[in-house]
Scaffold this motif. Structure first.
Motif, PDB file in Angstrom:
ATOM      1  N   ASP A 186      28.551-124.829 -14.906  1.00  0.00           N
ATOM      2  CA  ASP A 186      27.894-123.911 -15.831  1.00  0.00           C
ATOM      3  C   ASP A 186      27.312-122.664 -15.136  1.00  0.00           C
ATOM      4  OD1 ASP A 186      27.540-123.344 -18.507  1.00  0.00           O
ATOM      5  OD2 ASP A 186      25.420-123.934 -18.468  1.00  0.00           O
ATOM      6  N   GLY A 187      27.733-122.421 -13.887  1.00  0.00           N
ATOM      7  CA  GLY A 187      27.289-121.217 -13.183  1.00  0.00           C
ATOM      8  C   GLY A 187      27.922-119.963 -13.783  1.00  0.00           C
ATOM      9  N   LEU A 188      27.373-118.813 -13.426  1.00  0.00           N
ATOM     10  CA  LEU A 188      27.940-117.539 -13.894  1.00  0.00           C
ATOM     11  C   LEU A 188      29.262-117.273 -13.190  1.00  0.00           C
ATOM     12  CD1 LEU A 188      24.667-115.409 -13.731  1.00  0.00           C
ATOM     13  CD2 LEU A 188      25.827-116.178 -15.822  1.00  0.00           C
ATOM     14  N   TYR A 225      37.018-118.812 -20.106  1.00  0.00           N
ATOM     15  CA  TYR A 225      35.723-119.367 -19.702  1.00  0.00           C
ATOM     16  C   TYR A 225      34.693-118.231 -19.647  1.00  0.00           C
ATOM     17  CZ  TYR A 225      38.512-123.298 -17.884  1.00  0.00           C
ATOM     18  OH  TYR A 225      39.375-124.339 -17.737  1.00  0.00           O
ATOM     19  N   TYR A 226      33.496-118.516 -20.136  1.00  0.00           N
ATOM     20  CA  TYR A 226      32.407-117.543 -20.000  1.00  0.00           C
ATOM     21  C   TYR A 226      31.512-117.935 -18.828  1.00  0.00           C
ATOM     22  CZ  TYR A 226      34.008-116.788 -24.758  1.00  0.00           C
ATOM     23  OH  TYR A 226      34.787-116.575 -25.868  1.00  0.00           O
ATOM     24  N   THR A 227      31.381-119.254 -18.626  1.00  0.00           N
ATOM     25  CA  THR A 227      30.667-119.764 -17.450  1.00  0.00           C
ATOM     26  C   THR A 227      31.543-120.833 -16.817  1.00  0.00           C
ATOM     27  OG1 THR A 227      29.530-121.385 -18.835  1.00  0.00           O
ATOM     28  CG2 THR A 227      28.328-119.346 -18.361  1.00  0.00           C
ATOM     29  N   CYS A 228      31.150-121.306 -15.643  1.00  0.00           N
ATOM     30  CA  CYS A 228      31.960-122.264 -14.892  1.00  0.00           C
ATOM     31  C   CYS A 228      32.029-123.608 -15.636  1.00  0.00           C
ATOM     32  CB  CYS A 228      31.347-122.461 -13.511  1.00  0.00           C
ATOM     33  SG  CYS A 228      32.223-123.671 -12.516  1.00  0.00           S
ATOM     34  N   ARG A 246      26.061-118.802 -27.775  1.00  0.00           N
ATOM     35  CA  ARG A 246      26.820-119.553 -26.761  1.00  0.00           C
ATOM     36  C   ARG A 246      27.440-120.804 -27.381  1.00  0.00           C
ATOM     37  NH1 ARG A 246      25.295-119.304 -20.987  1.00  0.00           N
ATOM     38  NH2 ARG A 246      23.741-117.706 -20.595  1.00  0.00           N
ATOM     39  N   SER A 306      21.726-113.355 -16.821  1.00  0.00           N
ATOM     40  CA  SER A 306      22.375-113.010 -15.543  1.00  0.00           C
ATOM     41  C   SER A 306      21.418-113.132 -14.350  1.00  0.00           C
ATOM     42  CB  SER A 306      22.954-111.591 -15.608  1.00  0.00           C
ATOM     43  OG  SER A 306      24.043-111.567 -16.498  1.00  0.00           O
ATOM     44  N   VAL A 366      26.889-112.242 -20.363  1.00  0.00           N
ATOM     45  CA  VAL A 366      27.285-113.414 -19.593  1.00  0.00           C
ATOM     46  C   VAL A 366      28.814-113.389 -19.424  1.00  0.00           C
ATOM     47  CG1 VAL A 366      27.410-114.880 -21.650  1.00  0.00           C
ATOM     48  CG2 VAL A 366      27.064-115.937 -19.425  1.00  0.00           C
ATOM     49  N   CYS A 425      33.211-118.771  -9.664  1.00  0.00           N
ATOM     50  CA  CYS A 425      31.837-119.183  -9.979  1.00  0.00           C
ATOM     51  C   CYS A 425      30.891-118.717  -8.866  1.00  0.00           C
ATOM     52  CB  CYS A 425      31.774-120.698 -10.130  1.00  0.00           C
ATOM     53  SG  CYS A 425      30.073-121.277 -10.377  1.00  0.00           S
TER      54      CYS A 425
END
Ligand code: F0G
Length: 434
Positions: free
Chosen positions: A26-28, A19-22, A201, A315, A215, A6
């Motif tokens: 929810d971080g990238l 996972y697409y985000t943390c 999403r 991003s 993402v 993350c």
């Protein structure tokens, strides 16, 4: 082994987690590779990349997979999906175009020369390869038209079902036709790109579909190859500036990561400055830059460059990192300046879609503002092909645009069909019969 990490809370995850985000904050997520085996061995890597230029093997000819040690070191060769993406031309801009931009040394890397006509094929090669490895049967994206064209093509090739969400009525005709032609389920959302991405999403978190917007960090690994290949083409000589259009900021994010990794390995010894150019009507990143990235405010986006008609870029955090790490810059170009710069790029015989022309318009502005100096070496990334958006070309040159003047028009003429009429159009009106 590579891992997911993350960019906000630094938590690490296995590459095999979907996972697409943390999941914590929810971080990238970044795909972080372990490059220690290459430390001090940059020359060996350069030789390896050179050798592959002589190969007919599709994974060596691909301008993404040629650099597989940097973009996806853990992917077995048998798993690779490729359409021969990348290997795009790095043009020396003709003098008239460099003069228009205001620099002596301008190069244009034409990502419109990819199989579906945009740079998206690079990220889709790695993204669809990953989707297959994860056992996906369906892939989904929201798109202003190029991501979708690319995903539709690569998904069809890989035997996956593609589901595409478009912003209503704001996608260039070349791009919509690609999505339909390649057999993607194509849906217009009554809203803009940002609304479509939000729905995608949500869908990816609750339905059995694999998300392929940028993402998804595996997309960005492929897009790093724009920079790796460009530097390979320049024999690893770093330019002063790399200039890229900014929409959802996937490319801006990928470029910084590529540069930092290449410096870590020793492929390059300094960083170029990365300048991101947004359309003036879709410029939340440029506005945040002007506030020294103190805070971010999404905007309601409007621009003729529909590819970058984005008000809430996914991003953002990674793109901030690119600009900070490279001592970069962010500015805007008006639709008028974008269309005039496009006319110049097109007239040079190179051609591109409006969003790509924001780069040359941006260079011209930054030279004027003395941010870029006339003797600095500049590489602009042309992101999409001229035929992606033929309607704006016709409208510009026939001077029928309501809010844009055609400063460099090339009108269509009509004649009845006699030689006498035709000689009028000879260069210099040289009405001399042989
Ligand atoms: N140029 C073109 C031609 C594009 O299609 C895009 C993005 C960009 C520039 C901006 O790149 O998002 O990485 O900052 N197109 C996406 C799409 C949004 O859906 O095709 P970015």
């Amino acid at each position: 082994m590579s891992i997911l990490k993350c960019v906000s809370c630094q938590t690490e995850y296995s590459l095999n987690e979907k996972y697409y985000t943390c999941p914590k904050c929810d971080g990238l997520l970044d795909v972080v590779h372990d490059f220690r085996q290459w430390h001090g061995k940059a020359q060996q890597l350069k030789d390896l990349f050179d050798d592959r230029l002589r190969s007919w093997n599709p994974v060596d000819r691909s301008g993404v997979w040629r650099y597989r040690e940097l973009v996806s070191p853990d992917t077995p060769i048998e798993a690779i999906v490729t359409r021969g993406e990348g290997s795009t031309t790095l043009y020396d801009a003709p003098e008239m175009l460099a003069a228009y931009a205001g620099v002596n040394n301008l190069q244009l890397k034409h990502e419109g020369e990819n199989p579906t006509g945009s740079f998206k094929d690079r990220g889709m090669a790695t993204g669809v390869t990953r989707a297959k490895q994860m056992g996906a049967k369906s892939v989904i994206c929201a798109s202003t038209g190029n991501t979708s064209a690319s995903m539709a093509s690569f998904a069809a090739l890989a035997g996956l079902q593609a589901l595409i969400l478009f912003p209503y009525g704001k996608v260039a005709v070349g791009k919509v036709s690609q999505s339909l032609a390649y057999g993607a389920v194509s849906v217009q959302v009554r809203g803009d790109f940002d609304a479509a991405l939000e729905l995608v999403r949500e869908a990816a978190n609750s339905l059995p579909v694999y998300l392929l917007n940028s993402v998804n960090p595996f997309r960005l690994e492929g897009q790093k190859s724009i920079i790796i290949e460009m530097l390979h083409q320049r024999n690893w000589q770093v330019p002063d500036w790399i200039v890229v259009p900014g929409g959802n900021l996937g490319n801006s994010a990928a470029f910084g990561k590529a540069l930092m990794e290449m410096r870590e390995i020793g492929l390059i010894d300094k960083l170029p400055r990365v300048a991101v150019i947004q359309a003036a009507g879709a410029a939340p990143f440029a506005q945040a830059f002007a506030r020294e990235f103190q805070n971010f405010e999404p905007v309601s986006a409007e621009t003729i460059a529909t590819a970058i008609r984005i008000g809430n870029p996914a991003s953002y955090d990674k793109a901030v990192r690119t600009v900070m790490d490279s001592n970069g810059w962010v500015t805007t170009a008006t639709d008028q300046d974008i269309m005039d710069a496009k006319a110049k790029i097109d007239h040079a015989g190179i051609g591109c879609e409006p969003a790509s022309a924001a780069t040359v318009a941006g260079v011209r502005k930054l030279v004027d503002q003395k941010v870029i100096k006339g003797d600095e070496e500049v590489v602009c990334i042309l992101t999409g092909h001229v035929l992606k958006d033929p309607q704006v070309v016709i409208d510009y040159h026939s001077q029928t645009m309501s809010n844009i003047d055609a400063n460099f028009p090339n009108k269509m003429h009509t004649i009845y069909g006699t030689l006498d009429e035709l000689v009028e159009f000879l260069p210099g009106n040289a009405a001399v019969r042989l």
